[in-house]
Design a protein around this motif. Structure first.
Motif, PDB file in Angstrom:
ATOM      1  N   ALA A  67     -84.615 -32.590  -0.301  1.00 25.53           N
ATOM      2  CA  ALA A  67     -83.330 -33.252   0.693  1.00 25.53           C
ATOM      3  C   ALA A  67     -82.383 -32.645   0.594  1.00 25.53           C
ATOM      4  O   ALA A  67     -81.680 -33.172   0.977  1.00 25.53           O
ATOM      5  CB  ALA A  67     -83.011 -34.560  -0.476  1.00 25.53           C
ATOM      6  N   TYR A  68     -81.613 -32.361  -1.398  1.00 20.81           N
ATOM      7  CA  TYR A  68     -80.377 -31.888  -0.808  1.00 20.81           C
ATOM      8  C   TYR A  68     -79.865 -30.594  -0.125  1.00 20.81           C
ATOM      9  O   TYR A  68     -79.061 -30.394   0.660  1.00 20.81           O
ATOM     10  CB  TYR A  68     -79.638 -31.320  -2.908  1.00 20.81           C
ATOM     11  CG  TYR A  68     -79.273 -31.369  -3.645  1.00 20.81           C
ATOM     12  CD1 TYR A  68     -78.006 -31.914  -3.495  1.00 20.81           C
ATOM     13  CD2 TYR A  68     -78.281 -29.158  -3.295  1.00 20.81           C
ATOM     14  CE1 TYR A  68     -76.614 -31.350  -4.321  1.00 20.81           C
ATOM     15  CE2 TYR A  68     -77.063 -29.315  -3.178  1.00 20.81           C
ATOM     16  CZ  TYR A  68     -75.806 -29.712  -4.039  1.00 20.81           C
ATOM     17  OH  TYR A  68     -74.814 -29.730  -3.907  1.00 20.81           O
ATOM     18  N   ALA A  69     -81.113 -30.151  -0.067  1.00 18.77           N
ATOM     19  CA  ALA A  69     -81.121 -28.267   0.325  1.00 18.77           C
ATOM     20  C   ALA A  69     -81.077 -28.960   1.779  1.00 18.77           C
ATOM     21  O   ALA A  69     -80.119 -27.776   2.372  1.00 18.77           O
ATOM     22  CB  ALA A  69     -82.262 -27.136   0.210  1.00 18.77           C
ATOM     23  N   GLY A 116     -81.083 -37.316  -3.231  1.00 19.16           N
ATOM     24  CA  GLY A 116     -80.588 -35.638  -3.229  1.00 19.16           C
ATOM     25  C   GLY A 116     -79.474 -35.600  -1.831  1.00 19.16           C
ATOM     26  O   GLY A 116     -78.885 -34.994  -1.882  1.00 19.16           O
ATOM     27  N   TYR A 117     -80.166 -36.645  -0.401  1.00 17.91           N
ATOM     28  CA  TYR A 117     -79.249 -36.523  -0.014  1.00 17.91           C
ATOM     29  C   TYR A 117     -78.057 -37.045  -0.182  1.00 17.91           C
ATOM     30  O   TYR A 117     -76.610 -36.560   0.058  1.00 17.91           O
ATOM     31  CB  TYR A 117     -79.863 -37.759   1.148  1.00 17.91           C
ATOM     32  CG  TYR A 117     -78.919 -38.010   2.433  1.00 17.91           C
ATOM     33  CD1 TYR A 117     -78.218 -37.406   3.631  1.00 17.91           C
ATOM     34  CD2 TYR A 117     -78.408 -39.085   1.667  1.00 17.91           C
ATOM     35  CE1 TYR A 117     -77.115 -37.571   4.750  1.00 17.91           C
ATOM     36  CE2 TYR A 117     -77.138 -40.122   3.021  1.00 17.91           C
ATOM     37  CZ  TYR A 117     -77.105 -39.051   3.907  1.00 17.91           C
ATOM     38  OH  TYR A 117     -76.371 -40.035   5.051  1.00 17.91           O
ATOM     39  N   GLU A 118     -77.588 -37.898  -0.657  1.00 20.04           N
ATOM     40  CA  GLU A 118     -76.689 -38.625  -1.325  1.00 20.04           C
ATOM     41  C   GLU A 118     -75.728 -37.344  -2.379  1.00 20.04           C
ATOM     42  O   GLU A 118     -74.305 -37.881  -2.085  1.00 20.04           O
ATOM     43  CB  GLU A 118     -76.569 -39.839  -2.124  1.00 20.04           C
ATOM     44  CG  GLU A 118     -76.701 -41.395  -1.288  1.00 20.04           C
ATOM     45  CD  GLU A 118     -76.939 -42.350  -2.134  1.00 20.04           C
ATOM     46  OE1 GLU A 118     -76.809 -42.292  -3.460  1.00 20.04           O
ATOM     47  OE2 GLU A 118     -77.106 -43.547  -1.400  1.00 20.04           O
ATOM     48  N   PHE A 147     -80.782 -36.549   8.411  1.00 17.63           N
ATOM     49  CA  PHE A 147     -81.851 -35.943   7.881  1.00 17.63           C
ATOM     50  C   PHE A 147     -82.924 -37.157   7.645  1.00 17.63           C
ATOM     51  O   PHE A 147     -82.709 -38.330   6.952  1.00 17.63           O
ATOM     52  CB  PHE A 147     -81.077 -35.628   6.784  1.00 17.63           C
ATOM     53  CG  PHE A 147     -82.562 -34.911   5.421  1.00 17.63           C
ATOM     54  CD1 PHE A 147     -83.879 -34.151   5.408  1.00 17.63           C
ATOM     55  CD2 PHE A 147     -82.855 -35.842   4.112  1.00 17.63           C
ATOM     56  CE1 PHE A 147     -84.283 -34.196   4.958  1.00 17.63           C
ATOM     57  CE2 PHE A 147     -83.494 -35.460   3.543  1.00 17.63           C
ATOM     58  CZ  PHE A 147     -84.190 -35.085   3.707  1.00 17.63           C
ATOM     59  N   ALA A 148     -84.657 -37.017   7.758  1.00 19.22           N
ATOM     60  CA  ALA A 148     -85.729 -37.679   8.087  1.00 19.22           C
ATOM     61  C   ALA A 148     -86.654 -37.697   6.947  1.00 19.22           C
ATOM     62  O   ALA A 148     -86.312 -36.325   5.917  1.00 19.22           O
ATOM     63  CB  ALA A 148     -86.706 -37.381   9.408  1.00 19.22           C
ATOM     64  N   GLU A 149     -86.850 -38.530   6.243  1.00 19.45           N
ATOM     65  CA  GLU A 149     -87.785 -38.407   4.724  1.00 19.45           C
ATOM     66  C   GLU A 149     -88.872 -37.828   5.126  1.00 19.45           C
ATOM     67  O   GLU A 149     -89.247 -37.507   3.705  1.00 19.45           O
ATOM     68  CB  GLU A 149     -87.327 -40.255   4.413  1.00 19.45           C
ATOM     69  CG  GLU A 149     -88.345 -40.449   5.207  1.00 19.45           C
ATOM     70  CD  GLU A 149     -88.773 -42.178   4.294  1.00 19.45           C
ATOM     71  OE1 GLU A 149     -88.257 -42.156   3.181  1.00 19.45           O
ATOM     72  OE2 GLU A 149     -89.675 -42.893   4.237  1.00 19.45           O
ATOM     73  N   ASN A 150     -89.067 -38.033   6.488  1.00 19.97           N
ATOM     74  CA  ASN A 150     -90.902 -37.311   6.616  1.00 19.97           C
ATOM     75  C   ASN A 150     -90.791 -36.946   7.731  1.00 19.97           C
ATOM     76  O   ASN A 150     -89.782 -36.998   8.826  1.00 19.97           O
ATOM     77  CB  ASN A 150     -91.966 -38.503   6.018  1.00 19.97           C
ATOM     78  CG  ASN A 150     -91.765 -39.617   6.712  1.00 19.97           C
ATOM     79  OD1 ASN A 150     -91.651 -39.770   7.867  1.00 19.97           O
ATOM     80  ND2 ASN A 150     -92.400 -40.853   5.623  1.00 19.97           N
TER      81      ASN A 150
END
Length: 368
Positions: free
Chosen positions: A198-200, A232-234, A272-275
């Motif tokens: 998620a970070y990437a 990861g997003y945050e 960015f969507a989680e899945n």
């Protein structure tokens, strides 16, 4: 000075009790032992702990089991010929319990598990919990009744989890979690680097020039893998010197929720969507609102879709190594079955960001 008395594990106490009853001839050849529930009540432990103790005595030939009847003291030469199973070529069983088997991710996961275990002479007993904790508990109990040597489990989503999983781990029964762990508990686990993936993806959107990046999810709260993706997003926002706006984060239930969210937040230029399920719904919502992708809205999400090259705009996605997750989970379980008391391990496998056509620089940052 006297040393404090070391506590004897319940597992050992139960083994000693059974052995003592036999050696003192209180229980004789062919006698039926108390049931697992009776022994559990007597020693104040779980049925799983009793089962593990009795399993070890079965392996040593001290007692034997008859399905549906109970455990009995072995006669000279082992169990009576009437109940002896002539299965010299039989394979030890391993249970695999998963919420669903309805996409390439879960299919490749199962393929990796079966491939690794079959190479080591084990057979897989596969079951679906349908994401239901009650059914998951039932499947665990059924697996134990089948006499499996170990359990691989992809836990159901959500904050709650089955106590049976914890009891199995604490009693040193071989069990490995797949894809997610149980927060606050030390368990054997194999999963992807959800936070890193998620970070990437979020960092990629930021580096393209997006300053308003939303995060959309659909999973129940406190599912560890999804919590890690949010983290990861945050982290990507913080590392880029950007504020975390909670109104840029939303849990969506229906496609209309996404439409409403985008209409209420016109400043959003990237999601960015989680899945992949949420990601595809975002693409549909953008189409419904007339937001061209990626010109007006960049979209990235976790997990790939089926046949991405057939889509007009191929999506930017974070992909996991599904087959490798399955193989590594099976490898870890085999190690734990050989040494159930080894320290708990969490195996983290890297993800990969595939940059495709659904992400680009926002219009305001493109120089004419």
């Amino acid at each position: 000075m006297d040393q404090p008395t070391k506590r004897v594990p319940h597992y050992v106490q139960i083994r000693k009790y059974v052995n003592d009853q036999i050696q003192q001839l209180k229980w004789r050849e062919g006698d039926r032992l108390p049931s697992e529930n009776e022994l559990a009540a007597q020693f104040g432990v779980s049925r799983i702990t009793v089962k593990n103790a009795l399993d070890s005595l079965v392996q040593e030939g001290i007692i034997y089991r008859i399905q549906g009847k109970g455990s009995f003291v072995s006669v000279s030469g082992g169990e009576p010929a009437l109940y002896r199973k002539e299965e010299p070529a039989s394979h030890p069983l391993v249970a695999y319990i998963t919420p669903v088997l309805n996409n390439s991710f879960t299919a490749l996961l199962l393929s990796g598990i079966e491939e690794e275990l079959s190479q080591h002479g084990h057979k897989v007993v596969f079951s679906k919990s349908d994401g239901c904790l009650i059914k998951e508990k039932q499947l665990i109990q059924e697996a134990l009744e089948l006499g499996v040597r170990g359990i691989l489990i992809f836990p159901a989503d959500g904050e709650k989890y089955n106590e049976e999983i914890v009891q199995l781990s604490m009693s040193d029964f071989p069990i490995v979690l797949i894809d997610r762990d149980l927060p606050g508990l030390s368990m054997h686990c194999v999963c992807s680097d959800h936070e890193g993936g998620a970070y990437a993806a979020t960092k990629h959107l930021i580096e393209l020039g997006h300053t308003s990046v939303a995060y959309l999810s659909a999973s129940p709260p406190f599912t560890s893998s999804m919590e890690e993706r949010l983290a990861g997003y945050e982290k990507a926002l913080v590392d880029s010197g950007m504020p975390i706006f909670h109104h840029h984060r939303a849990k969506v239930v229906s496609p209309q929720d996404i439409v409403d969210f985008l209409e209420a937040n016109p400043d959003i230029t990237a999601v960015f969507a989680e899945n992949s399920g949420v990601g595809q719904a975002v693409l549909e919502a953008a189409k419904q609102l007339g937001l061209s992708v990626p010109e007006r809205l960049s979209v990235a999400f976790f997990d790939d879709i089926e046949f991405p090259n057939l889509h007009v705009t191929t999506p930017t996605v974070v992909v996991q190594q599904e087959r490798l997750i399955g193989k590594e989970s099976a490898k870890l379980l085999l190690k734990v079955m050989d040494d159930p008391r080894q320290p708990k391990q969490k195996v983290l496998l890297p993800t990969e960001l595939l940059k495709r056509q659904s992400t680009a620089a926002p219009l305001h940052s493109v120089k004419s």
